[in-house]
Motif scaffolding. Structure first.
Motif, PDB file in Angstrom:
ATOM      1  N   HIS A  13       1.085  39.581 -36.382  1.00 26.97           N
ATOM      2  CA  HIS A  13       0.315  38.610 -37.165  1.00 26.97           C
ATOM      3  C   HIS A  13       1.197  37.630 -37.932  1.00 26.97           C
ATOM      4  N   MET A  28       2.704  36.260 -47.555  1.00 32.67           N
ATOM      5  CA  MET A  28       1.912  37.033 -46.597  1.00 32.67           C
ATOM      6  C   MET A  28       0.425  36.890 -46.872  1.00 32.67           C
ATOM      7  N   ALA A  29       0.054  36.772 -48.128  1.00 31.30           N
ATOM      8  CA  ALA A  29      -1.358  36.581 -48.460  1.00 31.30           C
ATOM      9  C   ALA A  29      -1.899  35.296 -47.842  1.00 31.30           C
ATOM     10  N   LEU A  31      -0.707  33.884 -45.048  1.00 33.19           N
ATOM     11  CA  LEU A  31      -0.837  34.146 -43.620  1.00 33.19           C
ATOM     12  C   LEU A  31      -2.094  34.960 -43.322  1.00 33.19           C
ATOM     13  N   GLU A  32      -2.412  35.922 -44.164  1.00 33.38           N
ATOM     14  CA  GLU A  32      -3.608  36.736 -43.968  1.00 33.38           C
ATOM     15  C   GLU A  32      -4.886  35.912 -44.114  1.00 33.38           C
ATOM     16  N   SER A  33      -4.832  34.873 -44.921  1.00 28.67           N
ATOM     17  CA  SER A  33      -6.021  34.042 -45.141  1.00 28.67           C
ATOM     18  C   SER A  33      -6.167  32.949 -44.091  1.00 28.67           C
ATOM     19  N   GLY A  34      -5.323  32.967 -43.052  1.00 28.25           N
ATOM     20  CA  GLY A  34      -5.439  32.011 -41.963  1.00 28.25           C
ATOM     21  C   GLY A  34      -4.443  30.876 -42.007  1.00 28.25           C
ATOM     22  N   ALA A  40       2.478  29.135 -45.950  1.00 21.25           N
ATOM     23  CA  ALA A  40       3.003  30.320 -46.628  1.00 21.25           C
ATOM     24  C   ALA A  40       4.335  30.038 -47.298  1.00 21.25           C
ATOM     25  N   ASP A 423       4.946  32.867 -38.170  1.00 17.03           N
ATOM     26  CA  ASP A 423       3.534  33.191 -38.053  1.00 17.03           C
ATOM     27  C   ASP A 423       3.187  33.596 -36.627  1.00 17.03           C
ATOM     28  N   ARG A 424       1.920  33.942 -36.394  1.00 16.61           N
ATOM     29  CA  ARG A 424       1.505  34.464 -35.096  1.00 16.61           C
ATOM     30  C   ARG A 424       1.544  33.411 -33.997  1.00 16.61           C
ATOM     31  N   GLY A 606       4.891  42.231 -43.579  1.00 21.09           N
ATOM     32  CA  GLY A 606       4.312  41.707 -42.352  1.00 21.09           C
ATOM     33  C   GLY A 606       3.446  42.744 -41.698  1.00 21.09           C
ATOM     34  N   ARG A 607       2.733  42.296 -40.669  1.00 25.02           N
ATOM     35  CA  ARG A 607       1.952  43.246 -39.864  1.00 25.02           C
ATOM     36  C   ARG A 607       1.753  42.669 -38.462  1.00 25.02           C
TER      37      ARG A 607
END
Length: 607
Positions: A13, A28-29, A31-34, A40, A423-424, A606-607
């Motif tokens: 991700h 990272m937050a 990136l998690e929010s799109g 980021a 990023d992804r 990360g994830r």
């Protein structure tokens, strides 16, 4: 696989690695929010300005390497502000100043960091400035746990704050310790900085939903609005710096800020171990890494570096000394049109030139400073350096420290931060924010941040790429990097704080990862070293003849053999040199990241 201090992160991700866990989590937050890597990076970078004020600030300077997955382009965004229009060599000499100090108003240049972030927002981001700045504003307004190193730094300059820099005292001497000293781990707030960021966000939001319009509105407000007005007024008031009469006004004006914009350019690049390494250009020290890697390949690095033995360390150190000597003679923002062009960089990296330089490496540590003649040009060294050297090019007095600059830094200089993201989609950022240190310049009233003092890296002597000229970028040690594969695809963003050592600590890291095949975390954790033989770029530009600093984990047998070869070895703490982080895309498509345990604050997420 060897033991590592933490796992190398692997996922799909997104990955963020930085010198502070709060910045990594903030990026990272996003990136998690799109958001993408560029969003980021802005969010995480703004957090770094708040939580590491002894290492960087909103008014500092910063080069950024960006890789755009869609276009495949890798570019450098220059957030290095320039010398003021009135800052001439004669102007300093009229003040009785022969070498620009490392602190105070005399060293001030245009702040470049914010302009670089706004350039990134306008050209590549997807989220509004208000969303990206929210976390940094929260840490400034509500507070963050003060790092132990930051508390120590504030304590070291507390008397300067109390006696001379009252605006800084109002921010940093509000703690629970004796005399208002903040304690490590206590909540530190900077509401003045929060107000500044909120005003910039309000202006950006009022410009509408288009991110280009938002970025331009905020940029204009910083460089030609209330921020520039506050800087202009403050710069006119003499501030104590301990130089000559002890207090000086700045050459910097609001007009200097209004005339400057962040720029974008091609990176310097060269091949190593089947990859392309990208760096900022000759206005930074980035090509030093490229030169060292080229020298090591010419010396047969694949056979030398299979173990951290004395032979490999010796060759790496001698290569760094040759590259750093070229740095002293050739690096800087500008030269005459026939010299400081892409041709000079090409000549410094030319295969024949590199092979000839590599042949200078012998079994003994060399005690000279030996810049080369790229493209047949005759090298020159500044007068301060020549006066510190003997007639045969040797540093004087045998072993020990020499100071090619004059005077002492008034207070301790700052260090630096670093940030890597991927990023992804494969977009990536490597950024090295620095400058605007709380200990090097007083906080600007009403803004909550300090001015950059990068002018200390200019020479007050004509004829050099690093000579002071109005509108010229000071040379900088800031040096993010990227690795691309043979087809130009992004592989890795990397970098470290550390001033002159940034492009030395990353040499064994890249050799271990790209040549020996070690994982990112294993390569970061392995023992580090650096040479201190060449002059520093920071005032007063000290050098240690034959100096070699090495972590004790290299082992006493290796250290003893290095001494036998003539190196003046200083044994550093087992975990004390470098703060490398890295994030990238593996050949199998997985994302990965790692961060340094040294300093006990860097982290990858990360994830």
């Amino acid at each position: 696989m060897s033991f590592t201090t933490r796992p190398e992160l692997v996922g799909t991700h997104g990955m963020v690695a930085s010198t502070h866990w709060l910045a990594s989590a903030s990026g990272m937050a996003v990136l998690e929010s799109g958001g993408n890597a560029f969003d980021a990076a802005i969010a995480a970078g703004l957090v770094l300005h708040v939580v590491e004020p002894h290492l960087n600030g909103l008014g500092g300077d910063m080069p950024v390497l960006v890789h755009d997955a869609e276009s495949g382009a890798t570019r450098v965004i220059c957030g290095q502000g320039v010398a003021p229009a009135s800052a001439t060599i004669d102007a300093y000499r009229d003040l009785g100043v022969d070498a620009i100090p490392g602190t105070g108003h005399l060293a001030a240049v245009v702040p470049g960091t914010f302009g670089a972030w706004m350039h990134l927002l306008a050209t590549r981001a997807t989220k509004p400035f208000a969303e990206l700045a929210a976390t940094a504003i929260g840490y400034a307004r509500d507070g963050h746990p003060l790092l132990p190193q930051a508390a120590t730094t504030i304590a070291a300059v507390a008397e300067v704050f109390r006696e001379h820099w009252s605006t800084s005292a109002g921010i940093y001497l509000t703690g629970q310790g004796e005399g208002g000293l903040p304690l490590a781990g206590q909540r530190l707030r900077n509401p003045v900085l929060a107000d500044t960021l909120e005003r910039l966000v309000a202006v950006a939001s009022a410009a509408g939903s288009d991110l280009g319009d938002q970025a331009e509105a905020a940029r204009r407000e910083f460089y030609d609005g209330f921020v520039a007005e506050a800087i202009d007024a403050f710069a006119r008031v003499p501030q104590w710096d301990g130089v000559a009469e002890g207090a000086h006004r700045a050459f910097l004006t609001g007009d200097d800020l209004a005339a400057w914009r962040a720029s974008e350019e091609e990176p310097a690049a060269s091949s190593f171990a089947g990859h392309t390494i990208a760096k900022p250009g000759l206005w930074s020290q980035g090509p030093v890494l490229l030169q060292q890697l080229a020298l090591l390949e010419a010396a047969g690095i694949a056979e030398l570096a299979q173990d951290d033995d004395a032979s490999w360390v010796h060759v790496a150190v001698e290569a760094s000394k040759l590259a750093m000597a070229d740095r002293e003679a050739w690096y800087g923002d500008s030269w005459d049109e026939d010299n400081l062009t892409a041709a000079l960089l090409g000549d410094l990296l030319d295969g024949e030139y590199t092979r000839a330089r590599a042949e200078l490496i012998t079994e003994r540590a060399d005690a000279t400073l030996r810049p080369g003649s790229p493209g047949g040009r005759s090298p020159r060294l500044p007068g301060h350096v020549l006066r510190a050297m003997g007639g045969d090019g040797q540093w004087p007095g045998g072993l020990g420290e020499v100071r090619p600059g004059e005077g002492e830094p008034t207070v301790a200089r700052g260090d630096t931060c670093h940030l890597d993201l991927v990023d992804r989609w494969g977009n990536a950022v490597a950024a090295t924010p620095s400058g605007g240190w709380l200990q090097s310049s007083p906080a600007v009233p009403g803004l909550g941040f300090a001015l950059p003092t990068r002018a200390q890296m200019f020479w007050l002597e004509d004829g050099f790429a690093a000579s002071l000229h109005p509108g010229r970028r000071p040379r900088t040690t800031l040096s993010p990097g990227m690795v691309l594969d043979a087809d130009g695809r992004f592989r890795l963003a990397f970098g470290t704080p550390g001033g002159d050592q940034q492009d030395q600590w990353t040499v064994p890291f890249l050799v271990r990862h790209l040549v020996r095949g070690l994982g990112l975390q294993e390569a970061i954790d392995a023992p580090a070293w650096h040479s201190s033989h060449a002059p520093s770029w920071f005032a007063p530009r000290p050098a240690e003849v034959l100096g070699l600093h090495a972590e004790s984990r290299l082992g006493e047998p290796v250290l003893a053999r290095l001494r036998e070869r003539g190196h003046h070895v200083t044994v550093a703490g087992a975990w004390s040199l470098g703060r490398i982080s890295a994030a990238g895309v593996r050949p199998d498509g997985f994302l990965h990241a790692a961060a340094n345990p040294r300093g006990m604050q860097g982290y990858a997420v990360g994830r």
